[in-house]
Design an enzyme around this catalytic site. Structure first.
Site, short mmCIF file in Angstrom:
data_model
loop_
_atom_site.label_atom_id
_atom_site.label_comp_id
_atom_site.label_asym_id
_atom_site.label_seq_id
_atom_site.Cartn_x
_atom_site.Cartn_y
_atom_site.Cartn_z
N GLY A 207 21.75 -25.64 27.28
CA GLY A 207 20.73 -24.60 27.39
C GLY A 207 19.46 -25.07 26.71
O GLY A 207 19.41 -26.16 26.13
N PRO A 208 18.40 -24.26 26.73
CA PRO A 208 17.12 -24.64 26.13
C PRO A 208 17.26 -24.88 24.62
O PRO A 208 18.19 -24.36 23.99
CB PRO A 208 16.22 -23.43 26.42
CG PRO A 208 16.90 -22.66 27.49
CD PRO A 208 18.36 -22.93 27.34
N GLY A 212 20.94 -21.76 20.02
CA GLY A 212 22.09 -21.55 19.14
C GLY A 212 23.31 -22.38 19.46
O GLY A 212 24.43 -22.00 19.11
N HIS A 429 -14.62 -13.48 29.16
CA HIS A 429 -13.49 -14.22 29.74
C HIS A 429 -12.18 -13.45 29.51
O HIS A 429 -11.41 -13.21 30.46
CB HIS A 429 -13.41 -15.61 29.08
CG HIS A 429 -12.31 -16.47 29.61
ND1 HIS A 429 -12.53 -17.53 30.46
CD2 HIS A 429 -10.97 -16.44 29.42
CE1 HIS A 429 -11.38 -18.09 30.77
NE2 HIS A 429 -10.41 -17.45 30.13
N GLU A 430 -11.95 -13.03 28.27
CA GLU A 430 -10.70 -12.31 27.96
C GLU A 430 -10.69 -10.92 28.58
O GLU A 430 -9.63 -10.42 28.98
CB GLU A 430 -10.51 -12.23 26.44
CG GLU A 430 -10.42 -13.57 25.71
CD GLU A 430 -9.36 -14.50 26.26
OE1 GLU A 430 -8.35 -14.01 26.83
OE2 GLU A 430 -9.53 -15.72 26.16
N ASP A 505 -5.98 -21.99 32.20
CA ASP A 505 -5.69 -20.97 33.22
C ASP A 505 -5.59 -21.60 34.60
O ASP A 505 -4.67 -21.29 35.37
CB ASP A 505 -6.79 -19.92 33.23
CG ASP A 505 -6.91 -19.18 31.90
OD1 ASP A 505 -5.88 -19.04 31.23
OD2 ASP A 505 -8.02 -18.77 31.54
#
Length: 627
Positions: A207-208, A212, A429-430, A505
């Site tokens: 898994g990533p 865990g 922009h935001e 973006d």
């Protein structure tokens, strides 16, 4: 007692000086040894000796040595020649030397043959001992000169006061259940054998990073009633050929001697990588290690009750022979936790921390979609550090929210000086991103907007999903692309210019559009097909680098055209929405310039006159429920 920080350095310096002194002493003994003398020792008869005495050729700077036990005289002539003389036992050589006035000393004890051998061999014994010592130091001490092939596996200590158990693991319930079954099989094998079940040879956790996998192995070690050996995949391969295979044999020999037992191998991809993809073909050192591992896991020894648990975040590069049933019988995905799993992980990490009464773990879990267990542990650690820095006795929601932002976007750049002009560009922009996130129906709700720099970002819009989603529809992806282009469109509309601020973006939008065409089959022109490159299994450059497309140049041109169409259509859509709501956009940007950070309630208040598809849909659902 506090340890001096440079004590280790002093010890190493002392050892080096002692080693140099020992080397000098050895060289001194070697070159003082008679075996290395350049002058030969002459043997004279008594008559020849008397003649040299009478002619005054005896070097009187050192007295002659009369060895009573051996009946010999040792000395040196004035020309430097060393000599020995043998005389009869009843001859009084002392009287002759006294008469001639030659200085001498008498040694009645002499040296035994064993003493002479020892004196001659002593320099060589010291020299070989010194070489042995130096080799031992190079291997890290502990008499490891001849132990290259010994396994470095660590045996878990069950007597530790603080042990991790399955109670300390959350968010991966399926994996815990599978491992509990393995542990039960080892503790009570007869229960399973009675029904004809065979013990699994191996369990692969994949898994990533940060989900865990190693924590699960520690929990198995804490719970296991059997010996538990842990080792990393990188600890097998050394600079010496054959060491890796030897260590694998030794590891399994130790485990079999203590069976039933468990071996945990972290980062197995270090030795389990696909064969034929490295230098040296089948004779590569790493591949020899893998071959030995394959034999140990499923060879002729069918009575073995040793289970191998391995962890990796790259299962795609593992050798197929390693993944087949009979070796890794169980392959368990340890994925990112869902909402319930995140809440469980947060409960574990907040157990020993002083939390304010206003903290709601379920709310935090909703604010952290996509976070792994390691991210959530880091979240509480960051919040603890922030609270301590502010001299607070308890962690409040303010520290938690700031910690979330630190984990997602990085630390706040308080010393970065931005001009008013650039600040205004960033605000618009935001605001463009936020406006589209508010209007478009398939985007996540806005949580926060800020023009305070964090990490590499000059500003950011934090949008958090209301629930975990595992599938993405075509329209949702198109809305996400449109929202990503909102910042660039807003700059163009309000400043008649564009900046480099939209680089990230544009990169994300282009990748999403290309995936829609080449991986998700969402293009009408190309149909439900995937267009991914096929690897050539090159041994020098690797399969990913040498992958080539398995479609024609005409199809490649169509792919580019479709990607271009998706981006262009989304750009036009973003432009249309922002033009229709330009006044609200300007109002939002001005408020952002004034306050620098706006929360969800403030944004909704400013955009109250803007039509939102999400709000309309929400009203419809509420009216249905009332009916």
């Amino acid at each position: 007692m506090k340890k001096e920080p440079n004590k280790g350095f002093k010890n190493r310096s002392f050892r080096n000086i002692a080693l140099l002194i020992l080397l000098i002493v050895v060289m001194f003994f070697i070159f003082r040894n008679p075996m290395f003398f350049s002058n030969e020792v002459e043997e004279y008869t008594m008559n020849e000796f008397m003649q040299h005495v009478e002619e005054g050729n005896i070097d009187n700077s050192e007295p002659l040595t009369v060895l009573g036990e051996d009946n010999t005289i040792e000395g040196r002539l004035t020309n430097g020649t060393s000599f020995t003389v043998s005389f009869l036992e009843n001859y009084d050589v002392s009287q002759f030397l006294l008469q001639e006035g030659v200085p001498f000393k008498v040694d009645n004890q002499g040296q035994s043959i064993w003493v002479q051998i020892l004196v001659g061999a002593l320099p060589f014994i010291i020299m070989f001992g010194l070489i042995f010592f130096m080799m031992n130091q190079l291997q890290g001490g502990g008499s490891k000169v001849l132990q290259f092939g010994k396994s470095k596996a660590r045996l878990a200590n069950k007597n530790k006061k603080k042990r991790i158990t399955f109670k300390d693991v959350a968010g991966v319930d399926e994996a815990v259940e599978e491992l509990q079954e393995v542990e039960e099989f080892l503790e009570n094998p007869n229960k399973f054998k009675a029904i004809g079940a065979k013990i699994p040879k191996g369990v692969l956790l994949y898994g990533p990073p940060g989900t865990g996998k190693t924590l699960l192995a520690r929990a198995v070690a804490g719970e296991a009633g059997v010996p538990f050996f842990s080792i990393s995949g990188s600890e097998f391969v050394e600079m010496f050929v054959g060491v890796g295979a030897s260590r694998v044999r030794d590891l399994f020999a130790q485990a079999k001697a203590s069976q039933p037992s468990i071996i945990f191998m972290d980062e197995i991809d270090a030795v389990g990588r696909h064969r034929g993809a490295g230098l040296g073909g089948g004779h590569d050192e790493r591949e020899q290690t893998l071959n030995q591992l394959l034999v140990e896991m499923d060879g002729f020894d069918i009575d073995s009750t040793v289970i191998l648990i391995a962890a990796t975040n790259r299962p795609d590069i593992l050798d197929p022979a390693l993944l087949r049933p009979g070796r890794f019988d169980r392959q368990i995905v340890v994925d990112r936790p869902d909402l319930k799993g995140r809440e469980g992980i947060l409960k574990i990490h907040s157990k020993d921390k002083p939390l304010d009464k206003d903290i709601n773990l379920q709310t935090i879990a909703k604010q952290t979609p996509g976070f792994t267990g390691a991210d959530l542990a880091n979240l509480f650690n960051e919040a603890s550090l922030l609270a301590a820095r502010r001299d607070k006795k308890k962690i409040t929601m303010l520290e938690i929210e700031e910690a979330v932002e630190r984990v997602i976007a990085g630390p706040e750049k308080k010393n970065r000086v931005i001009s008013e002009k650039e600040k205004r560009i960033i605000a618009f922009h935001e605001s463009g991103h936020a406006m589209l996130s508010y209007v478009l129906p398939n985007t996540d709700p806005i949580h926060k907007i800020s023009i305070i720099s964090r990490g590499k970002a000059l500003g950011y819009v934090m949008a958090l999903p209301e629930e975990d989603r595992f599938l993405k529809g075509k329209q949702e992806i198109i809305d996400n692309i449109t929202q990503l282009l909102g910042g660039r469109v807003s700059e163009e509309l309000n400043f008649d210019d564009v900046t480099s601020g939209a680089q990230n973006d544009l990169d994300r939008a282009t990748k999403l559009a290309r995936k829609m065409v080449t991986e998700f089959g969402m293009s009408k022109k190309l149909g439900p097909l995937t267009f991914k490159g096929e690897g050539e299994d090159e041994v020098f450059l690797g399969r990913d680098i040498t992958s080539k497309p398995h479609y024609s140049d005409r199809v490649a041109s169509l792919i580019d055209e479709e990607v271009h169409n998706f981006i262009n259509n989304s750009y036009k859509k973003a432009k249309k929405i922002l033009l229709e709501n330009k006044e609200s956009l300007t109002r939002l940007a001005n408020k952002l310039m004034e306050k620098e950070t706006l929360h969800r309630e403030e944004v909704l208040d400013i955009l109250s006159d803007v039509e939102s598809h999400k709000e309309k849909q929400k009203d419809k659902e509420e009216s249905k429920q009332k009916q």
